[in-house]
Design a protein around this motif. Structure first.
Motif, PDB file in Angstrom:
ATOM      1  N   ALA A   1      12.816 -33.165 -24.399  1.00  0.00           N
ATOM      2  CA  ALA A   1      13.820 -33.783 -24.687  1.00  0.00           C
ATOM      3  C   ALA A   1      13.312 -33.196 -27.064  1.00  0.00           C
ATOM      4  O   ALA A   1      14.254 -32.926 -27.248  1.00  0.00           O
ATOM      5  CB  ALA A   1      13.866 -35.292 -25.319  1.00  0.00           C
ATOM      6  N   SER A   2      11.627 -33.631 -26.456  1.00  0.00           N
ATOM      7  CA  SER A   2      10.999 -33.492 -27.616  1.00  0.00           C
ATOM      8  C   SER A   2      10.934 -31.798 -28.553  1.00  0.00           C
ATOM      9  O   SER A   2      11.690 -31.461 -29.299  1.00  0.00           O
ATOM     10  CB  SER A   2       9.425 -33.712 -27.701  1.00  0.00           C
ATOM     11  N   MET A   3      11.047 -31.116 -27.395  1.00  0.00           N
ATOM     12  CA  MET A   3      11.159 -29.860 -27.560  1.00  0.00           C
ATOM     13  C   MET A   3      12.752 -28.983 -28.014  1.00  0.00           C
ATOM     14  O   MET A   3      12.897 -28.462 -28.870  1.00  0.00           O
ATOM     15  CB  MET A   3      10.946 -28.849 -26.651  1.00  0.00           C
ATOM     16  N   ILE A   4      13.101 -29.718 -27.660  1.00  0.00           N
ATOM     17  CA  ILE A   4      15.032 -30.301 -27.778  1.00  0.00           C
ATOM     18  C   ILE A   4      15.026 -30.362 -29.116  1.00  0.00           C
ATOM     19  O   ILE A   4      16.153 -29.250 -29.780  1.00  0.00           O
ATOM     20  CB  ILE A   4      15.570 -30.042 -26.944  1.00  0.00           C
ATOM     21  N   HIS A   5      14.722 -31.384 -29.800  1.00  0.00           N
ATOM     22  CA  HIS A   5      15.453 -31.702 -30.921  1.00  0.00           C
ATOM     23  C   HIS A   5      14.111 -30.545 -32.180  1.00  0.00           C
ATOM     24  O   HIS A   5      14.939 -30.572 -33.365  1.00  0.00           O
ATOM     25  CB  HIS A   5      14.708 -33.586 -31.183  1.00  0.00           C
ATOM     26  N   HIS A   6      13.445 -30.809 -31.779  1.00  0.00           N
ATOM     27  CA  HIS A   6      12.855 -29.662 -32.951  1.00  0.00           C
ATOM     28  C   HIS A   6      13.062 -28.388 -32.887  1.00  0.00           C
ATOM     29  O   HIS A   6      12.612 -28.083 -34.076  1.00  0.00           O
ATOM     30  CB  HIS A   6      11.209 -30.197 -32.161  1.00  0.00           C
ATOM     31  N   PHE A   7      13.138 -28.084 -32.018  1.00  0.00           N
ATOM     32  CA  PHE A   7      13.260 -26.356 -32.542  1.00  0.00           C
ATOM     33  C   PHE A   7      14.263 -25.561 -31.507  1.00  0.00           C
ATOM     34  O   PHE A   7      14.836 -24.635 -31.030  1.00  0.00           O
ATOM     35  CB  PHE A   7      12.355 -25.415 -31.405  1.00  0.00           C
ATOM     36  N   GLY A   8      15.433 -26.931 -31.127  1.00  0.00           N
ATOM     37  CA  GLY A   8      16.578 -26.015 -30.342  1.00  0.00           C
ATOM     38  C   GLY A   8      18.163 -26.524 -31.494  1.00  0.00           C
ATOM     39  O   GLY A   8      19.099 -26.781 -30.885  1.00  0.00           O
ATOM     40  N   ARG A   9      18.178 -26.024 -32.333  1.00  0.00           N
ATOM     41  CA  ARG A   9      18.934 -26.160 -32.887  1.00  0.00           C
ATOM     42  C   ARG A   9      19.710 -25.919 -33.420  1.00  0.00           C
ATOM     43  O   ARG A   9      21.037 -26.316 -33.972  1.00  0.00           O
ATOM     44  CB  ARG A   9      18.211 -26.498 -35.073  1.00  0.00           C
ATOM     45  N   TYR A  10      19.839 -24.681 -32.841  1.00  0.00           N
ATOM     46  CA  TYR A  10      21.201 -23.623 -32.478  1.00  0.00           C
ATOM     47  C   TYR A  10      21.522 -23.428 -30.985  1.00  0.00           C
ATOM     48  O   TYR A  10      22.662 -23.398 -30.710  1.00  0.00           O
ATOM     49  CB  TYR A  10      20.869 -22.324 -33.349  1.00  0.00           C
ATOM     50  N   LEU A  11      21.541 -25.267 -30.706  1.00  0.00           N
ATOM     51  CA  LEU A  11      21.551 -24.533 -28.823  1.00  0.00           C
ATOM     52  C   LEU A  11      23.298 -25.803 -29.137  1.00  0.00           C
ATOM     53  O   LEU A  11      22.893 -26.342 -29.921  1.00  0.00           O
ATOM     54  CB  LEU A  11      20.388 -25.332 -28.170  1.00  0.00           C
ATOM     55  N   PRO A  12      24.080 -25.982 -27.662  1.00  0.00           N
ATOM     56  CA  PRO A  12      25.024 -25.928 -28.349  1.00  0.00           C
ATOM     57  C   PRO A  12      25.047 -27.666 -28.466  1.00  0.00           C
ATOM     58  O   PRO A  12      23.790 -27.551 -27.506  1.00  0.00           O
ATOM     59  CB  PRO A  12      25.463 -25.458 -27.179  1.00  0.00           C
ATOM     60  N   HIS A  13      25.783 -28.621 -28.658  1.00  0.00           N
ATOM     61  CA  HIS A  13      25.838 -30.436 -28.562  1.00  0.00           C
ATOM     62  C   HIS A  13      25.116 -30.573 -27.550  1.00  0.00           C
ATOM     63  O   HIS A  13      24.867 -31.740 -26.584  1.00  0.00           O
ATOM     64  CB  HIS A  13      26.635 -30.631 -30.034  1.00  0.00           C
ATOM     65  N   ILE A  14      25.760 -29.930 -26.459  1.00  0.00           N
ATOM     66  CA  ILE A  14      25.528 -31.057 -25.209  1.00  0.00           C
ATOM     67  C   ILE A  14      24.824 -30.258 -24.701  1.00  0.00           C
ATOM     68  O   ILE A  14      24.479 -31.275 -23.128  1.00  0.00           O
ATOM     69  CB  ILE A  14      26.984 -30.194 -24.033  1.00  0.00           C
ATOM     70  N   VAL A  15      24.110 -29.165 -25.069  1.00  0.00           N
ATOM     71  CA  VAL A  15      22.227 -29.778 -24.491  1.00  0.00           C
ATOM     72  C   VAL A  15      21.772 -30.630 -24.657  1.00  0.00           C
ATOM     73  O   VAL A  15      21.082 -31.174 -24.613  1.00  0.00           O
ATOM     74  CB  VAL A  15      21.763 -27.876 -24.887  1.00  0.00           C
ATOM     75  N   HIS A  16      21.537 -30.503 -26.045  1.00  0.00           N
ATOM     76  CA  HIS A  16      20.565 -31.576 -27.003  1.00  0.00           C
ATOM     77  C   HIS A  16      21.294 -33.035 -25.965  1.00  0.00           C
ATOM     78  O   HIS A  16      20.436 -33.523 -25.294  1.00  0.00           O
ATOM     79  CB  HIS A  16      21.330 -31.750 -28.151  1.00  0.00           C
ATOM     80  N   ALA A  17      22.459 -33.124 -25.441  1.00  0.00           N
ATOM     81  CA  ALA A  17      23.285 -34.481 -25.300  1.00  0.00           C
ATOM     82  C   ALA A  17      22.535 -34.743 -23.831  1.00  0.00           C
ATOM     83  O   ALA A  17      21.889 -35.712 -23.767  1.00  0.00           O
ATOM     84  CB  ALA A  17      24.631 -34.790 -24.991  1.00  0.00           C
ATOM     85  N   LEU A  18      22.909 -33.551 -22.649  1.00  0.00           N
ATOM     86  CA  LEU A  18      22.467 -33.752 -21.769  1.00  0.00           C
ATOM     87  C   LEU A  18      20.812 -33.990 -21.458  1.00  0.00           C
ATOM     88  O   LEU A  18      20.260 -34.696 -20.267  1.00  0.00           O
ATOM     89  CB  LEU A  18      22.442 -32.101 -20.524  1.00  0.00           C
ATOM     90  N   VAL A  19      19.561 -32.738 -22.573  1.00  0.00           N
ATOM     91  CA  VAL A  19      18.565 -33.552 -22.093  1.00  0.00           C
ATOM     92  C   VAL A  19      18.144 -34.927 -22.409  1.00  0.00           C
ATOM     93  O   VAL A  19      17.331 -35.513 -21.825  1.00  0.00           O
ATOM     94  CB  VAL A  19      17.865 -32.770 -23.382  1.00  0.00           C
ATOM     95  N   ALA A  20      19.156 -35.284 -23.783  1.00  0.00           N
ATOM     96  CA  ALA A  20      18.615 -36.913 -24.153  1.00  0.00           C
ATOM     97  C   ALA A  20      19.029 -37.272 -22.806  1.00  0.00           C
ATOM     98  O   ALA A  20      18.145 -38.703 -22.346  1.00  0.00           O
ATOM     99  CB  ALA A  20      19.494 -36.968 -25.308  1.00  0.00           C
TER     100      ALA A  20
END
Length: 312
Positions: free
Chosen positions: A257-276
């Protein structure tokens, strides 16, 4: 001051309302997704409450190891209850609106329980190494220190968010709950202080805890390797399996979750949501399952609780 300037200043300082997206891209099937989410929340609450009842009602479990397990169950139940109302409101009823103050309260408890869980996992690894010297008074102090640490660490965050200017109108959040990194990015202001303090909290809690846990297990392995026979070594290591699995579940999900929020700005929003969701929902679901499967005393005590409930 011109009227237009006055209006802009007032609108910027007005507490915003947030609209929660839920799972972006899957809005059309939110009703179906509500079924597995409701099931996971039910399993998490039921499993952790069973652990608490099992330890309370079984005198043989009144030992440091199981007291810490009770603390872990409490933090998992708290983490579950922090996200349950808004997540199910979005998925079941498509109710997305949350007020600014309500959002800050949810965010405070959500992150506080996460920090508390990290502290409890550290205490459990410490117990694995020096269980003989932990008295009830020491355990109570560790529990109070865990609560104090989480509260003090997270207390400034709502105030740091309140000082920011927000654009007028309803603001979209990326999840069905209030996440610090998500909320601060919605401000129309400089958020460097928020970013730095958030990084400080992560490093001083989860970061420090993970390093101390690794150190404790190095010492445990050193001690175990000094045992006379391979059978004694395996028996000693087997007592740590449940805790190691709980550590992996929590820290892998937190790191992701921490890596996605800091370095995953170009990843699809669904990836951020699922990791959270994995970070917040999966550990409370899996921890009771792990401990009930790997710990025979806990499994038997939980079954006794269920039998009493059935007879009652």
């Amino acid at each position: 001051m011109l009227p237009s300037q006055s209006y802009v200043n007032i609108s910027f300082f007005r507490s915003p309302a947030f609209l929660m997206i839920g799972i972006p891209g899957l809005e059309a099937i939110h009703g179906w997704l509500a079924i597995p989410f409701s099931s996971m929340y039910t399993v998490a609450l039921t499993g952790n409450c069973l652990i608490l009842l099992a330890v309370k009602r079984t005198p043989s479990l009144h030992q440091p190891m199981y007291y810490f397990l009770s603390m872990l169950a409490l933090t998992d139940a708290g983490l579950t209850l922090s996200t349950l109302p808004t997540t199910l409101a979005v998925l079941w009823f498509d109710y997305r609106l949350i007020g600014f103050n309500a959002c800050l309260v949810q965010m405070f408890f959500l992150h506080s329980f996460s920090v508390a869980e990290s502290s409890v996992l550290l205490a459990m690894s410490f117990d694995s190494f020096v269980a003989a010297v932990l008295t009830n008074n020491v355990i109570i102090r560790i529990g109070l220190a865990t609560v104090a640490r989480a509260t003090v660490s997270l207390f400034p965050i709502p105030f740091l968010l309140k000082r920011l200017n927000y654009c007028p109108g309803k603001i979209l959040l990326s999840h069905s709950f209030c996440f610090h990194a998500d909320v601060m990015k919605r401000a129309c202001a400089d958020i460097k202080v928020n970013i730095l303090y958030g990084l400080y909290v992560v490093l001083s809690t989860v970061g420090v805890d993970s390093l101390l846990i690794v150190l404790s297990y190095i010492l445990i392995l050193y001690t175990v390797m000094g045992l006379a026979s391979p059978r004694e070594r395996i028996r000693a290591l087997n007592t740590c399996v449940s805790h190691i699995l709980a550590l992996l579940v929590f820290y892998i999900s937190v790191t992701g979750a921490s890596m996605i929020h800091h370095f995953g700005r170009y990843l699809p929003h669904i990836v951020h949501a699922l990791v959270a969701y994995v970070y917040l929902v999966v550990p409370p679901v899996l921890n009771p399952i792990i401990y009930s499967m790997k710990s025979k005393p806990i499994r038997e005590a939980m079954l006794k609780v269920l039998r009493r409930k059935g007879q009652g």
